[in-house]
Design an enzyme around this catalytic site. Sequence first.
Site, PDB file in Angstrom:
ATOM      1  N   TYR A 167      -3.783  -0.657  10.297  1.00 21.90           N
ATOM      2  CA  TYR A 167      -3.492  -0.800   8.767  1.00 21.90           C
ATOM      3  C   TYR A 167      -1.822  -0.140   8.587  1.00 21.90           C
ATOM      4  O   TYR A 167      -1.003  -1.271   8.016  1.00 21.90           O
ATOM      5  CB  TYR A 167      -4.667   0.344   8.460  1.00 21.90           C
ATOM      6  CG  TYR A 167      -4.488   0.123   6.666  1.00 21.90           C
ATOM      7  CD1 TYR A 167      -5.237  -0.962   5.766  1.00 21.90           C
ATOM      8  CD2 TYR A 167      -3.533   0.807   5.774  1.00 21.90           C
ATOM      9  CE1 TYR A 167      -4.947  -1.318   5.007  1.00 21.90           C
ATOM     10  CE2 TYR A 167      -4.128   0.467   4.667  1.00 21.90           C
ATOM     11  CZ  TYR A 167      -4.439   0.005   3.634  1.00 21.90           C
ATOM     12  OH  TYR A 167      -3.891  -0.794   2.339  1.00 21.90           O
ATOM     13  N   SER A 188       1.210  -0.946  -0.193  1.00 25.24           N
ATOM     14  CA  SER A 188      -0.246  -0.004   0.061  1.00 25.24           C
ATOM     15  C   SER A 188       1.026   1.672   0.007  1.00 25.24           C
ATOM     16  O   SER A 188       2.310   0.757   0.262  1.00 25.24           O
ATOM     17  CB  SER A 188      -0.974  -0.316   1.160  1.00 25.24           C
ATOM     18  OG  SER A 188      -1.506   1.395   1.351  1.00 25.24           O
TER      19      SER A 188
END
Length: 256
Positions: free
Chosen positions: A161, A148
Amino acid sequence: MSTDKMPVKMPVAVITGAGSGIGRGVALALLAAGYRCALLGRRAAALAETIALSAHPQNALALPADLSQAEAVSAAFAKLIAHFGRIDFLFNNAGTFGGQAPIAETSTETWDSVIAINLNGAFYCAREAWRQMLAQDPPGGRILNNGSISAHVPRPHTVAYAASKHAITGLTKALALEGRSLGIAVGQIDIGNAATDMTADMPRGMLQADGSTRAEPVMDLRHVADAVVMIANQPIAVNTLFVTIMATAMPYIGRG
């Protein structure tokens, strides 16, 4: 003696989180590119929908599984190996965002669920694919982890996250090192703002590091799928260790 070439079997790809979003887009692109595909995810109905969208449903196998559970992952991989016989490519994609909250308001349940899917699930799937890639004939294969933008620069209030995606980078580096003498290439794709259900709020506004809320651009998912197919098609002597693909105008370089 006949000069006809023996037919070459279609390569086998495994896509986790294939029931929606990036996983669905990549699964459809790999099926269109001539792969046989095992689709893993939590929801059987969503995996069936992905297969129904393909022009080559006969080359797809749905394997519902809770990827946060090691035993469930092992069982799913045993089924796909029994069906396809080998694994050439694993797209380790399944993940969850976990919402945005300051660390003081982040529950243990949120932390555990994000780590269980994003990190533990990626490890369990990589381990099963690795074992098969070593055992098959010919041996070897490729693993591509979905990192990501947050594997490098976190968003505000996304501690679980961001930590999980930073850990994916460590997993990628460790496996790339271990795999390079074994014919297993391991890399990572870091994606920024592909248009999926997970990013639906971005055009409406996302919390920024300076405390403001601003709309962020998104890009068509097909560009991510095209990049994954390109990497999957590389010869095993070539490894795309890290690649970033993102909406051009999204706040990343200079974030904050």
